[in-house]
Design a protein around this motif. Structure first.
Motif, PDB file in Angstrom:
ATOM      1  N   LEU A   1     -40.920 -44.438  49.812  1.00  0.00           N
ATOM      2  CA  LEU A   1     -40.352 -44.459  48.466  1.00  0.00           C
ATOM      3  C   LEU A   1     -40.288 -45.858  47.851  1.00  0.00           C
ATOM      4  O   LEU A   1     -40.331 -45.991  46.634  1.00  0.00           O
ATOM      5  N   VAL A   2     -40.185 -46.893  48.677  1.00  0.00           N
ATOM      6  CA  VAL A   2     -40.028 -48.237  48.122  1.00  0.00           C
ATOM      7  C   VAL A   2     -41.349 -48.992  47.966  1.00  0.00           C
ATOM      8  O   VAL A   2     -41.413 -49.949  47.208  1.00  0.00           O
ATOM      9  N   ILE A   3     -42.390 -48.571  48.668  1.00  0.00           N
ATOM     10  CA  ILE A   3     -43.690 -49.237  48.508  1.00  0.00           C
ATOM     11  C   ILE A   3     -44.321 -48.719  47.214  1.00  0.00           C
ATOM     12  O   ILE A   3     -44.574 -47.514  47.092  1.00  0.00           O
ATOM     13  N   PRO A   4     -44.565 -49.611  46.264  1.00  0.00           N
ATOM     14  CA  PRO A   4     -45.095 -49.179  44.967  1.00  0.00           C
ATOM     15  C   PRO A   4     -46.415 -48.407  45.091  1.00  0.00           C
ATOM     16  O   PRO A   4     -47.332 -48.829  45.788  1.00  0.00           O
ATOM     17  N   GLY A   5     -46.465 -47.255  44.434  1.00  0.00           N
ATOM     18  CA  GLY A   5     -47.684 -46.471  44.336  1.00  0.00           C
ATOM     19  C   GLY A   5     -47.951 -45.494  45.457  1.00  0.00           C
ATOM     20  O   GLY A   5     -48.836 -44.646  45.328  1.00  0.00           O
ATOM     21  N   VAL A   6     -47.211 -45.573  46.552  1.00  0.00           N
ATOM     22  CA  VAL A   6     -47.499 -44.710  47.703  1.00  0.00           C
ATOM     23  C   VAL A   6     -47.337 -43.232  47.342  1.00  0.00           C
ATOM     24  O   VAL A   6     -48.203 -42.420  47.634  1.00  0.00           O
ATOM     25  N   MET A   7     -46.251 -42.883  46.716  1.00  0.00           N
ATOM     26  CA  MET A   7     -45.984 -41.469  46.438  1.00  0.00           C
ATOM     27  C   MET A   7     -46.902 -40.912  45.348  1.00  0.00           C
ATOM     28  O   MET A   7     -47.029 -39.705  45.207  1.00  0.00           O
ATOM     29  N   GLU A   8     -47.558 -41.790  44.614  1.00  0.00           N
ATOM     30  CA  GLU A   8     -48.505 -41.338  43.593  1.00  0.00           C
ATOM     31  C   GLU A   8     -49.940 -41.355  44.112  1.00  0.00           C
ATOM     32  O   GLU A   8     -50.845 -40.851  43.449  1.00  0.00           O
ATOM     33  N   ALA A   9     -50.167 -41.952  45.274  1.00  0.00           N
ATOM     34  CA  ALA A   9     -51.517 -42.076  45.833  1.00  0.00           C
ATOM     35  C   ALA A   9     -52.047 -40.704  46.230  1.00  0.00           C
ATOM     36  O   ALA A   9     -51.301 -39.835  46.678  1.00  0.00           O
ATOM     37  N   GLY A  10     -53.333 -40.524  46.059  1.00  0.00           N
ATOM     38  CA  GLY A  10     -53.990 -39.271  46.428  1.00  0.00           C
ATOM     39  C   GLY A  10     -54.676 -39.382  47.780  1.00  0.00           C
ATOM     40  O   GLY A  10     -54.725 -40.458  48.389  1.00  0.00           O
ATOM     41  N   LEU A  11     -55.233 -38.264  48.224  1.00  0.00           N
ATOM     42  CA  LEU A  11     -55.886 -38.225  49.530  1.00  0.00           C
ATOM     43  C   LEU A  11     -57.077 -39.171  49.622  1.00  0.00           C
ATOM     44  O   LEU A  11     -57.439 -39.600  50.710  1.00  0.00           O
ATOM     45  N   GLY A  12     -57.683 -39.521  48.490  1.00  0.00           N
ATOM     46  CA  GLY A  12     -58.819 -40.431  48.490  1.00  0.00           C
ATOM     47  C   GLY A  12     -58.445 -41.899  48.391  1.00  0.00           C
ATOM     48  O   GLY A  12     -59.322 -42.764  48.382  1.00  0.00           O
ATOM     49  N   ASP A  13     -57.162 -42.199  48.322  1.00  0.00           N
ATOM     50  CA  ASP A  13     -56.701 -43.582  48.175  1.00  0.00           C
ATOM     51  C   ASP A  13     -56.403 -44.215  49.532  1.00  0.00           C
ATOM     52  O   ASP A  13     -55.751 -43.605  50.381  1.00  0.00           O
ATOM     53  N   ARG A  14     -56.835 -45.466  49.708  1.00  0.00           N
ATOM     54  CA  ARG A  14     -56.531 -46.201  50.942  1.00  0.00           C
ATOM     55  C   ARG A  14     -55.028 -46.353  51.144  1.00  0.00           C
ATOM     56  O   ARG A  14     -54.544 -46.294  52.269  1.00  0.00           O
ATOM     57  N   LEU A  15     -54.312 -46.572  50.042  1.00  0.00           N
ATOM     58  CA  LEU A  15     -52.864 -46.761  50.138  1.00  0.00           C
ATOM     59  C   LEU A  15     -52.187 -45.545  50.771  1.00  0.00           C
ATOM     60  O   LEU A  15     -51.252 -45.682  51.558  1.00  0.00           O
ATOM     61  N   PHE A  16     -52.649 -44.351  50.442  1.00  0.00           N
ATOM     62  CA  PHE A  16     -52.091 -43.124  51.022  1.00  0.00           C
ATOM     63  C   PHE A  16     -52.186 -43.175  52.541  1.00  0.00           C
ATOM     64  O   PHE A  16     -51.207 -42.980  53.256  1.00  0.00           O
ATOM     65  N   TRP A  17     -53.393 -43.465  53.051  1.00  0.00           N
ATOM     66  CA  TRP A  17     -53.625 -43.453  54.492  1.00  0.00           C
ATOM     67  C   TRP A  17     -52.983 -44.651  55.176  1.00  0.00           C
ATOM     68  O   TRP A  17     -52.453 -44.521  56.291  1.00  0.00           O
ATOM     69  N   ALA A  18     -53.005 -45.802  54.517  1.00  0.00           N
ATOM     70  CA  ALA A  18     -52.359 -46.991  55.090  1.00  0.00           C
ATOM     71  C   ALA A  18     -50.860 -46.770  55.247  1.00  0.00           C
ATOM     72  O   ALA A  18     -50.257 -47.185  56.245  1.00  0.00           O
ATOM     73  N   SER A  19     -50.270 -46.080  54.286  1.00  0.00           N
ATOM     74  CA  SER A  19     -48.823 -45.816  54.372  1.00  0.00           C
ATOM     75  C   SER A  19     -48.499 -44.871  55.524  1.00  0.00           C
ATOM     76  O   SER A  19     -47.429 -44.972  56.127  1.00  0.00           O
ATOM     77  N   LEU A  20     -49.417 -43.958  55.844  1.00  0.00           N
ATOM     78  CA  LEU A  20     -49.184 -43.030  56.949  1.00  0.00           C
ATOM     79  C   LEU A  20     -49.302 -43.704  58.307  1.00  0.00           C
ATOM     80  O   LEU A  20     -48.904 -43.136  59.324  1.00  0.00           O
ATOM     81  N   VAL A  21     -49.831 -44.911  58.324  1.00  0.00           N
ATOM     82  CA  VAL A  21     -49.871 -45.718  59.550  1.00  0.00           C
ATOM     83  C   VAL A  21     -48.741 -46.750  59.519  1.00  0.00           C
ATOM     84  O   VAL A  21     -48.028 -46.934  60.503  1.00  0.00           O
ATOM     85  N   GLY A  22     -48.579 -47.404  58.379  1.00  0.00           N
ATOM     86  CA  GLY A  22     -47.629 -48.515  58.270  1.00  0.00           C
ATOM     87  C   GLY A  22     -46.172 -48.122  58.313  1.00  0.00           C
ATOM     88  O   GLY A  22     -45.381 -48.738  59.042  1.00  0.00           O
ATOM     89  N   THR A  23     -45.790 -47.113  57.539  1.00  0.00           N
ATOM     90  CA  THR A  23     -44.360 -46.773  57.512  1.00  0.00           C
ATOM     91  C   THR A  23     -43.865 -46.189  58.838  1.00  0.00           C
ATOM     92  O   THR A  23     -42.754 -46.518  59.255  1.00  0.00           O
ATOM     93  N   PRO A  24     -44.646 -45.386  59.562  1.00  0.00           N
ATOM     94  CA  PRO A  24     -44.167 -44.957  60.879  1.00  0.00           C
ATOM     95  C   PRO A  24     -44.047 -46.131  61.862  1.00  0.00           C
ATOM     96  O   PRO A  24     -43.156 -46.128  62.715  1.00  0.00           O
ATOM     97  N   ALA A  25     -44.924 -47.120  61.740  1.00  0.00           N
ATOM     98  CA  ALA A  25     -44.824 -48.290  62.627  1.00  0.00           C
ATOM     99  C   ALA A  25     -43.522 -49.043  62.364  1.00  0.00           C
ATOM    100  O   ALA A  25     -42.830 -49.456  63.308  1.00  0.00           O
ATOM    101  N   ILE A  26     -43.183 -49.205  61.104  1.00  0.00           N
ATOM    102  CA  ILE A  26     -41.916 -49.849  60.750  1.00  0.00           C
ATOM    103  C   ILE A  26     -40.739 -48.999  61.228  1.00  0.00           C
ATOM    104  O   ILE A  26     -39.780 -49.506  61.804  1.00  0.00           O
ATOM    105  N   ALA A  27     -40.837 -47.694  61.013  1.00  0.00           N
ATOM    106  CA  ALA A  27     -39.773 -46.779  61.441  1.00  0.00           C
ATOM    107  C   ALA A  27     -39.588 -46.838  62.955  1.00  0.00           C
ATOM    108  O   ALA A  27     -38.458 -46.783  63.454  1.00  0.00           O
ATOM    109  N   PHE A  28     -40.682 -46.968  63.693  1.00  0.00           N
ATOM    110  CA  PHE A  28     -40.602 -47.089  65.154  1.00  0.00           C
ATOM    111  C   PHE A  28     -39.761 -48.297  65.554  1.00  0.00           C
ATOM    112  O   PHE A  28     -38.836 -48.186  66.360  1.00  0.00           O
ATOM    113  N   VAL A  29     -40.079 -49.441  64.973  1.00  0.00           N
ATOM    114  CA  VAL A  29     -39.363 -50.686  65.304  1.00  0.00           C
ATOM    115  C   VAL A  29     -37.873 -50.544  64.992  1.00  0.00           C
ATOM    116  O   VAL A  29     -37.024 -51.000  65.765  1.00  0.00           O
TER     117      VAL A  29
END
Length: 147
Positions: A94-122
């Protein structure tokens, strides 16, 4: 790294697996269906809870524990961990700009699915460490795992 921290890391990795399966599946399905933020998050959290608890209940059932008791153990073992992981993950989304508006073809969509769980893990490791030190969470199910 002390034994308690190693156990917390292991428990959090276990949680991350179920959460990641649910998150990715939920975000892909809800984004493909054109759902908005609340629907995306609700489906992702629901599936994360489902897959997280399913991964916990499996070895408990394999240890011969009856289904009703195994379900109770799984709920006691992973609910706080999954909820923490999902809270941290979804706040990130919710706080990373554009993530929730990103579509399946956007790099930001897929990067967020890797990045935010990594942060959540820590951020979830200390939560699990605190719970395990008090005999809660993964400590409840640990006696049924055969590592």
């Amino acid at each position: 790294m002390d034994a308690l921290t190693r156990t917390a890391v292991s428990a959090t990795l276990h949680c991350l697996t179920g959460c990641a399966i649910g998150e990715v599946l939920g975000m892909v399905v809800s984004t493909a269906l054109g759902w908005h933020n609340a629907g995306n998050i609700a489906l992702s959290v629901g599936l994360a809870l489902l897959f997280g608890h399913a991964l916990t209940i499996r070895p408990v059932l394999a240890a011969g524990v009856p289904l009703r008791q195994a379900a109770g153990i799984a709920l006691a073992a992973d609910t706080v961990s999954i909820a923490s992981m999902e809270l941290f993950d979804n706040v990130g989304l919710l706080v990373i700009p554009g993530v929730m508006e990103a579509g399946l073809g956007d790099r930001l969509f897929w990067a967020s699915l890797v990045g935010t769980p990594a942060i959540a893990f820590v951020l979830t490791v200390p939560v699990n460490r605190w719970m395990i030190a008090r005999g809660k969470e993964h400590a409840v199910v640990h006696q049924h795992h055969h590592h």
